[in-house]
Design a protein around this motif. Sequence first.
Motif, PDB file in Angstrom:
ATOM      1  N   ASP A   1       0.851  -1.189   0.000  1.00 32.57           N
ATOM      2  CA  ASP A   1       0.000   0.000   0.000  1.00 32.57           C
ATOM      3  C   ASP A   1       0.891   1.245   0.000  1.00 32.57           C
ATOM      4  O   ASP A   1       1.854   1.328   0.777  1.00 32.57           O
ATOM      5  CB  ASP A   1      -0.883   0.007   1.251  1.00 32.57           C
ATOM      6  CG  ASP A   1      -1.716  -1.272   1.348  1.00 32.57           C
ATOM      7  OD1 ASP A   1      -1.794  -2.010   0.346  1.00 32.57           O
ATOM      8  OD2 ASP A   1      -2.278  -1.530   2.424  1.00 32.57           O
ATOM      9  N   PHE A   2       0.610   2.170  -0.856  1.00 34.50           N
ATOM     10  CA  PHE A   2       1.353   3.432  -1.001  1.00 34.50           C
ATOM     11  C   PHE A   2       2.802   3.232  -1.470  1.00 34.50           C
ATOM     12  O   PHE A   2       3.618   4.140  -1.379  1.00 34.50           O
ATOM     13  CB  PHE A   2       1.327   4.256   0.299  1.00 34.50           C
ATOM     14  CG  PHE A   2      -0.074   4.444   0.830  1.00 34.50           C
ATOM     15  CD1 PHE A   2      -0.956   5.302   0.171  1.00 34.50           C
ATOM     16  CD2 PHE A   2      -0.510   3.742   1.934  1.00 34.50           C
ATOM     17  CE1 PHE A   2      -2.259   5.446   0.638  1.00 34.50           C
ATOM     18  CE2 PHE A   2      -1.816   3.887   2.397  1.00 34.50           C
ATOM     19  CZ  PHE A   2      -2.695   4.743   1.749  1.00 34.50           C
ATOM     20  N   GLY A   3       3.142   2.047  -1.941  1.00 34.67           N
ATOM     21  CA  GLY A   3       4.483   1.828  -2.504  1.00 34.67           C
ATOM     22  C   GLY A   3       5.603   1.908  -1.492  1.00 34.67           C
ATOM     23  O   GLY A   3       6.673   2.434  -1.781  1.00 34.67           O
ATOM     24  N   VAL A   4       5.374   1.359  -0.308  1.00 35.82           N
ATOM     25  CA  VAL A   4       6.382   1.409   0.752  1.00 35.82           C
ATOM     26  C   VAL A   4       7.214   0.123   0.727  1.00 35.82           C
ATOM     27  O   VAL A   4       6.660  -0.979   0.801  1.00 35.82           O
ATOM     28  CB  VAL A   4       5.703   1.547   2.137  1.00 35.82           C
ATOM     29  CG1 VAL A   4       6.722   1.444   3.262  1.00 35.82           C
ATOM     30  CG2 VAL A   4       4.939   2.855   2.207  1.00 35.82           C
ATOM     31  N   GLU A   5       8.528   0.242   0.618  1.00 39.64           N
ATOM     32  CA  GLU A   5       9.399  -0.941   0.631  1.00 39.64           C
ATOM     33  C   GLU A   5       9.210  -1.701   1.947  1.00 39.64           C
ATOM     34  O   GLU A   5       9.318  -1.124   3.046  1.00 39.64           O
ATOM     35  CB  GLU A   5      10.856  -0.493   0.453  1.00 39.64           C
ATOM     36  CG  GLU A   5      11.927  -1.519   0.782  1.00 39.64           C
ATOM     37  CD  GLU A   5      11.968  -2.707  -0.175  1.00 39.64           C
ATOM     38  OE1 GLU A   5      11.084  -2.868  -1.031  1.00 39.64           O
ATOM     39  OE2 GLU A   5      12.911  -3.503  -0.030  1.00 39.64           O
ATOM     40  N   GLY A   6       8.900  -2.981   1.833  1.00 43.51           N
ATOM     41  CA  GLY A   6       8.720  -3.796   3.033  1.00 43.51           C
ATOM     42  C   GLY A   6       7.436  -3.502   3.791  1.00 43.51           C
ATOM     43  O   GLY A   6       7.288  -3.913   4.934  1.00 43.51           O
ATOM     44  N   GLY A   7       6.516  -2.811   3.154  1.00 40.67           N
ATOM     45  CA  GLY A   7       5.256  -2.484   3.824  1.00 40.67           C
ATOM     46  C   GLY A   7       4.266  -3.644   3.782  1.00 40.67           C
ATOM     47  O   GLY A   7       4.634  -4.800   3.586  1.00 40.67           O
ATOM     48  N   ASN A   8       3.026  -3.296   3.943  1.00 40.63           N
ATOM     49  CA  ASN A   8       1.980  -4.308   3.946  1.00 40.63           C
ATOM     50  C   ASN A   8       1.148  -4.161   2.673  1.00 40.63           C
ATOM     51  O   ASN A   8       0.895  -3.053   2.213  1.00 40.63           O
ATOM     52  CB  ASN A   8       1.070  -4.098   5.168  1.00 40.63           C
ATOM     53  CG  ASN A   8      -0.053  -5.125   5.208  1.00 40.63           C
ATOM     54  OD1 ASN A   8       0.192  -6.334   5.236  1.00 40.63           O
ATOM     55  ND2 ASN A   8      -1.294  -4.649   5.186  1.00 40.63           N
ATOM     56  N   THR A   9       0.765  -5.307   2.094  1.00 37.80           N
ATOM     57  CA  THR A   9      -0.171  -5.212   0.977  1.00 37.80           C
ATOM     58  C   THR A   9      -1.527  -5.742   1.428  1.00 37.80           C
ATOM     59  O   THR A   9      -1.609  -6.763   2.113  1.00 37.80           O
ATOM     60  CB  THR A   9       0.307  -5.931  -0.297  1.00 37.80           C
ATOM     61  OG1 THR A   9      -0.754  -5.908  -1.247  1.00 37.80           O
ATOM     62  CG2 THR A   9       0.729  -7.352  -0.058  1.00 37.80           C
ATOM     63  N   THR A  10      -2.556  -5.014   1.026  1.00 39.96           N
ATOM     64  CA  THR A  10      -3.896  -5.463   1.381  1.00 39.96           C
ATOM     65  C   THR A  10      -4.566  -6.176   0.209  1.00 39.96           C
ATOM     66  O   THR A  10      -5.774  -6.353   0.190  1.00 39.96           O
ATOM     67  CB  THR A  10      -4.764  -4.269   1.843  1.00 39.96           C
ATOM     68  OG1 THR A  10      -4.580  -3.200   0.925  1.00 39.96           O
ATOM     69  CG2 THR A  10      -4.395  -3.814   3.227  1.00 39.96           C
ATOM     70  N   LEU A  11      -3.766  -6.585  -0.762  1.00 42.07           N
ATOM     71  CA  LEU A  11      -4.342  -7.394  -1.844  1.00 42.07           C
ATOM     72  C   LEU A  11      -4.949  -8.651  -1.234  1.00 42.07           C
ATOM     73  O   LEU A  11      -4.406  -9.215  -0.277  1.00 42.07           O
ATOM     74  CB  LEU A  11      -3.260  -7.836  -2.835  1.00 42.07           C
ATOM     75  CG  LEU A  11      -2.600  -6.808  -3.741  1.00 42.07           C
ATOM     76  CD1 LEU A  11      -1.662  -7.503  -4.717  1.00 42.07           C
ATOM     77  CD2 LEU A  11      -3.632  -6.005  -4.497  1.00 42.07           C
ATOM     78  N   THR A  12      -6.042  -9.099  -1.810  1.00 46.78           N
ATOM     79  CA  THR A  12      -6.640 -10.348  -1.329  1.00 46.78           C
ATOM     80  C   THR A  12      -5.842 -11.523  -1.902  1.00 46.78           C
ATOM     81  O   THR A  12      -5.092 -11.359  -2.878  1.00 46.78           O
ATOM     82  CB  THR A  12      -8.085 -10.485  -1.828  1.00 46.78           C
ATOM     83  OG1 THR A  12      -8.036 -10.553  -3.257  1.00 46.78           O
ATOM     84  CG2 THR A  12      -8.941  -9.295  -1.382  1.00 46.78           C
ATOM     85  N   MET A  13      -6.049 -12.688  -1.344  1.00 49.82           N
ATOM     86  CA  MET A  13      -5.352 -13.874  -1.858  1.00 49.82           C
ATOM     87  C   MET A  13      -5.716 -14.116  -3.319  1.00 49.82           C
ATOM     88  O   MET A  13      -4.885 -14.568  -4.102  1.00 49.82           O
ATOM     89  CB  MET A  13      -5.691 -15.097  -1.011  1.00 49.82           C
ATOM     90  CG  MET A  13      -4.880 -15.152   0.245  1.00 49.82           C
ATOM     91  SD  MET A  13      -3.098 -15.141  -0.128  1.00 49.82           S
ATOM     92  CE  MET A  13      -2.460 -15.592   1.433  1.00 49.82           C
ATOM     93  N   ASN A  14      -6.951 -13.824  -3.676  1.00 54.33           N
ATOM     94  CA  ASN A  14      -7.348 -14.006  -5.077  1.00 54.33           C
ATOM     95  C   ASN A  14      -6.560 -13.079  -5.991  1.00 54.33           C
ATOM     96  O   ASN A  14      -6.125 -13.472  -7.077  1.00 54.33           O
ATOM     97  CB  ASN A  14      -8.840 -13.679  -5.261  1.00 54.33           C
ATOM     98  CG  ASN A  14      -9.659 -14.913  -4.990  1.00 54.33           C
ATOM     99  OD1 ASN A  14      -9.118 -16.017  -4.923  1.00 54.33           O
ATOM    100  ND2 ASN A  14     -10.959 -14.714  -4.801  1.00 54.33           N
TER     101      ASN A  14
END
Length: 609
Positions: free
Chosen positions: A233-246
């Motif tokens: 999210d927001f292009g942060v290196e090592g951040g969190n992605t909220t993409l779903t598994m699908n």
Amino acid sequence: MKNSYKNLKFINGLLIVALCFYALSGCKKAISKKIDNDVLIEQKVDSLLSLMTWDEKIGQMSQVRHFDDIIDDDISSKYIGSVIHTQGPTPGKDAADWQARFVTLQNKALATRLGIPLLFAVDAVHGQNTFEGATIFPHNIGLGATYNSKLVEEAAAITAIETQATGFNWTFSPCIAIPYNEKWGRVYEAFSESTALTSQLAKASVRGHQGNLSDKKTVMATAKHFIGDGSTDFGVEGGNTTLTMNEVSKYLLPPYHDAVAEGVGSVMVSFNSISELSMHAHKELVTDTLKIGMGFDGIVVTDWKGYSRFGANAIINAGVDMVMAVDGDLDVFQKGLKAGIVSKEVSQQRIDDAVKRILRQKFRLGLFENPFPDPNLIDKIGCQDHRDKARQAVRESLVLLKNENNSLPIDKKTKKIVVVGEHANSSGLQSGGWTIWWQGTQENYKGATTILEGIQGTSEGLVVYDESATEKHADADIAIIVVGETPYAELFGDIGDGNGTHKLTLSKIHQKYINTYADMGIKTIVVLVSGRPLVVTDQIDKSDAFIAAWLPGSEGDGIAEVLFGDYNFTGKLPHSWPKSEEDFKSKYGPNFWDTSITPLFEFGYGLHY
Ligand code: BGC
């Protein structure tokens, strides 16, 4: 005990005879040489594993730097499995010195009870870019713009030769991220925002790097970073992605499927999390999806200090096989894992599986037969053939975004050309991060040519260099303005809220370079050197011609060959090109999910003259 290993060799000998007999008997022609070899390797792996102590197994799972973390004798006393080099201090002054250093360390490993050879890994991510004098290719974003799998395969094969020539048998490349936000500082390490294009080029890259794997001209490749590195999210290196598994499965996993199908030897897990679960500890994705689902039988390696940063033994349980135990992590890892085995936090089967994967790749690389680099390859480093191929890659990577009034190609006989911008005159600036040093260099480096040198060598008229547009050559017929980003790597390239060093727009100074000559009414051709698409809508408006040159690497003179008409433009955008900073207010990059955003140029755009 060394004798036990010799016995093992004898058993293997018998096995070869048996298999040959079986094959010769003609009853199963369908059993290919490859399958025979795979069977043999599995036998060897099992036999060797059965001889190993827990300390030796934990040692195999350890990867260290060849300086400051360790003394050389640690290689034998701690049974180290792999050594890495990412940037200085360099192992020596020339390639022969580098080889000699790694031969010394290899001999330490061979002197152990079982004599298991080391893997030597390096971040050769666009050529053997840690060695000054090597051929440095455009970064992957530029290779993405070529859309040319054959070329990507050839570039990888050359990189493999130069990597072996400096003493390594493993590279941490290719990065097959799918960057969804240009604010991420590693966009340039990946081929494209397109899953399909990334898949195609990932396959080519693995094929080129690995070839038949055991011939000393090829190296083990690494698909990285598994997974979601480019979609935080927001292009942060090592951040969190909220993409779903699908979404992960649909958009991010296909290049890994293809890399695995191509036989990639290792996969590096990523710094980021998915739905707040660290990828290093993500058993569902690492073990269930990658290893079981895709049938990946190679090595899963952590990223930098992955053990202490992302959950200690939880990462081993999730499926990590080798640990980048750097910056003080070696003892933490070795002791922590041993305690985990004793307490049964980590199962013996898990350790055996990890060690088998490491040994399997060592056998596949032919390291047990020949663990040393080939001195005959040294002459190949930076040789003309390799540089010619890299120059072809530079030419094919250039994307022409605007060419008003047929400003290009430039007539070679043009009376006076003024070249502007420090990026025109620095091979360091044109090459980006991961060039000689981790964060790149702003200096010229050995063997490289600059964009200015290319223009000077091609033009038949007068070429003047006005570095910061202060001389204002009013009598120039054409101004070639070379502007862009300064080198960065990893988090240092993140744009974040835009108040840091790197921005989505050109610096005011670089904007001034363009305005100065455009406002004087001189035909203005802009060459943008950048690791990602930038918001340059106004500068494109101001210029007569505008070229996205990405990060071309050592062969800067390749650009002139296209500017002056020796070759036409063939490059196409590997990313959609944003038109305004507003486009980045939403979570992801342009043209993804947020369908209300129309890019300035669509993915795949690229003009010819
Ligand atoms: C990077 C990897 C790299 C590793 C070793 C990490 O910080 O994320 O891409 O391969 O360092 O240098």
